[in-house]
Each structure stands twice: as C-alpha cells, then as structure tokens.
Design an enzyme around this catalytic site. Structure first.
Site, short mmCIF file in Angstrom:
data_model
loop_
_atom_site.label_atom_id
_atom_site.label_comp_id
_atom_site.label_asym_id
_atom_site.label_seq_id
_atom_site.Cartn_x
_atom_site.Cartn_y
_atom_site.Cartn_z
N ASP A 184 0.98 9.22 11.85
CA ASP A 184 0.68 8.42 10.82
C ASP A 184 -1.09 8.41 10.60
OD1 ASP A 184 0.69 6.81 8.19
OD2 ASP A 184 0.79 4.98 9.60
N HIS A 185 -1.80 8.71 9.54
CA HIS A 185 -3.17 8.64 9.41
C HIS A 185 -3.77 9.44 10.50
CE1 HIS A 185 -3.05 5.97 5.97
NE2 HIS A 185 -2.20 5.33 6.40
N ASP A 221 -4.86 12.52 7.08
CA ASP A 221 -5.63 11.56 5.89
C ASP A 221 -7.12 11.79 5.80
OD1 ASP A 221 -6.62 9.52 4.26
OD2 ASP A 221 -5.82 7.79 5.80
N HIS A 264 -3.52 -2.04 3.19
CA HIS A 264 -2.87 -2.15 4.55
C HIS A 264 -3.31 -3.47 5.21
CE1 HIS A 264 -2.00 2.23 4.91
NE2 HIS A 264 -3.24 2.27 4.64
N GLY A 265 -2.17 -3.92 5.82
CA GLY A 265 -2.42 -5.22 6.46
C GLY A 265 -1.67 -6.35 5.80
N GLY A 268 0.81 0.20 2.98
CA GLY A 268 0.39 -1.33 2.75
C GLY A 268 1.48 -2.06 2.00
N ASN A 304 5.86 3.02 4.28
CA ASN A 304 5.48 2.83 5.81
C ASN A 304 5.68 1.11 6.00
OD1 ASN A 304 4.72 5.59 5.86
ND2 ASN A 304 2.77 5.10 6.44
N THR A 334 3.42 -4.03 9.78
CA THR A 334 2.98 -5.65 10.06
C THR A 334 4.19 -6.40 10.21
OG1 THR A 334 0.83 -4.98 8.74
CG2 THR A 334 1.37 -7.19 8.99
#
Length: 286
Positions: free
Chosen positions: A81-82, A103, A182-183, A212, A233, A236
């Site tokens: 991922d990323h 990414d 994201h987050g 996100g 995805n 968190t």
C-alpha cells in the site's frame, strides 16, 4: 490461498460489492484480518503500508503476510500500500507480494503515468497486479486537521485524466480522490459521488479504490460502492478497536498482566471490527 487481486475484484464487480484491503501494522492485526475473512468466507487483501515501516519493516512483514495468505482458507492477496519508490516496490515483489500500489499521485500527471507504467511492466512480468492513484488525498493521520482547512475540489480526480492515465499505464485498479481523507476525521467529510460516477464512466469496469474511508457513514460506503468502488482500504478503526481491547484487558487485570493477554484481546477486538467492515463492504447494514 495466495492470489493477486484481479479475480477477486472481478467477482466484486459481478456482485456489486467491495473487497476490503486491510493494513496490518502488527502480527495481531494481520491475524485478525485472516480470522475475520475466514469466518465470513470472503476473499480479502492483506496490505503493508510503507508508512508503517517504523512499526514493522517490509522485510519482516512480507514473509509473515505471504505465509498467512498461503495457509488461509480463503483467497488472500498480499498487497503493498502506497509504495513511494520503484526501489521499495521492487523489494515487495521480490518478497512475493502478489500486488503493489505505486503512489506517484503527488507528482505531475506525466511523471505519475510514466513511472506507474514502469511498475506495471515489472509487476505483470511476475504475475502481480498494480494499483495506482490519480488525484491527491490529504493525510490526517494524527487527527489534527479540520476538514475546513482544505478544499476537496483541489484534490479531486479528473475523469478525463483517469481515462488517459489508464490507457497509458495498463493498471489493474485505480485509487481516486472524491473528498475522503487519510486518518481520523474531526468533522463530517463532504464527498462528491459524481466524481466516482464520472470516473467510472470514463474507465469502464476498471476497479476503483477508495482510501481514507474510516469514519464514513454506512450510507456513504454503500453509495460509493453503488457508484463503482470495488476496493476499500481500511486501517484506522481496526487499530482503534485493538486499542479498546487493550484498554479493557489492562483495566480488568491491572496486576500480573502478561503481554500475550494483551495481544490476544486486541486480536479478538480487531477480528470483530474487520467482520463488521466486511459486512459493510458487502452492502449490509451493520
């Protein structure tokens, strides 16, 4: 069963659902994802994010993830991922990852397309699939940013660019930006589902990916899936569930507590959270 993500995303398209991409920053979170998917009898994507390198390095995470996937009772794609560099992506492929995300969304369209095309050639040569990102998504990993501090439209994926990008690169899935972050959210996000619909119209049945997503409403998830999102995805809120499990066992047993007790309880809580996410991605109300 270790697989790449092409077949599971094709099945998701046929069923009009989304497949979960679960990041594992610890052994406990990886085992929780496998246990949940086996209990639900659903394929899923087990992911290592480059930003989690400080928690578990790629060279340690990779063999663990591949082994878990090979021994799972359901199809599992092991995905990077990323990944931010060709060097890091190459390392993942050499470790046996069956899918990678490169990414370069923060670079120019031309650089993103050219570098992604190189990754596609590398990955396809070894039977791996590739996800890329077009449009750029803000990061709020510490939960400190108010959504009012940025304009979502400055980050949106342009549908016409998406079509051109897919034609130039040959990617297997495309992460797009339509208002998520994201987050942790400190306020209600403003999502533009027309972006998803228009990108979908531009690229046909190519699987679209949502990053996100933690903290969105059930309705937001279901609308995104109805518009064409096929991979989501998730990290968190699973990690926060592990935190709640840890807090409970520490509170219940303040004396004589051993770490394996913490690990087991955290895994239990994360497993239940991943089950809930899988049901959500299948279109159920949870």
């Amino acid at each position: 069963m270790l697989v790449n993500m092409k077949e599971m995303l094709r099945e998701a398209e046929a069923r009009k659902i989304a497949v979960g991409g679960f990041n594992c920053a610890t052994l406990e979170s990886a085992r929780a994802a496998v246990a949940a998917a086996e209990a639900m009898n659903m394929p899923f994507i087990l992911q290592h994010a480059e930003v989690h390198e400080e928690y578990i390095p790629l060279e340690l995470a990779g063999p663990i993830m591949v082994t878990l996937a090979q021994n799972a009772k359901v199809p599992v794609c092991v995905h990077l991922d990323h990944g931010s560099s060709l060097e890091y992506v190459t390392r993942a492929l050499r470790l046996g990852f069956t899918s990678v995300m490169y990414d370069a969304s923060g670079k120019s369209f031309e650089e993103n397309a050219a570098e992604t095309a190189t990754v596609v050639r590398m990955a396809h040569a070894v039977g791996a699939t590739v996800e890329a990102e077009l449009g750029n998504m803000p990061h709020n990993l510490k939960g400190e940013m108010e959504l009012s501090e940025y304009k979502p439209e400055d980050f949106y994926t342009v549908p016409e660019d998406a079509k051109k990008f897919v034609d130039l690169t040959g990617v297997d899935a495309l992460a797009i930006s339509f208002g998520t972050v994201h987050g942790v959210y400190k306020a209600t996000p403003k999502l533009n589902f027309d972006i998803v619909r228009k990108v979908r119209q531009a690229v046909g049945e190519l699987p679209l990916v949502m990053h996100g997503g933690s903290g969105l409403s059930q309705e937001d998830y279901h609308t995104a899936i109805a518009c064409g999102i096929r991979k989501i995805n998730y990290y968190t809120y699973e990690a926060m569930a592990g935190g709640r499990g840890t807090y409970q066992v520490v509170k219940d047993k303040p004396e004589g507590l051993q770490f394996h007790d913490v690990a087991m309880k955290a895994t239990e809580f994360m497993t239940e959270d991943v089950k809930r996410a899988i049901r959500l991605f299948m279109g159920e109300k949870v």
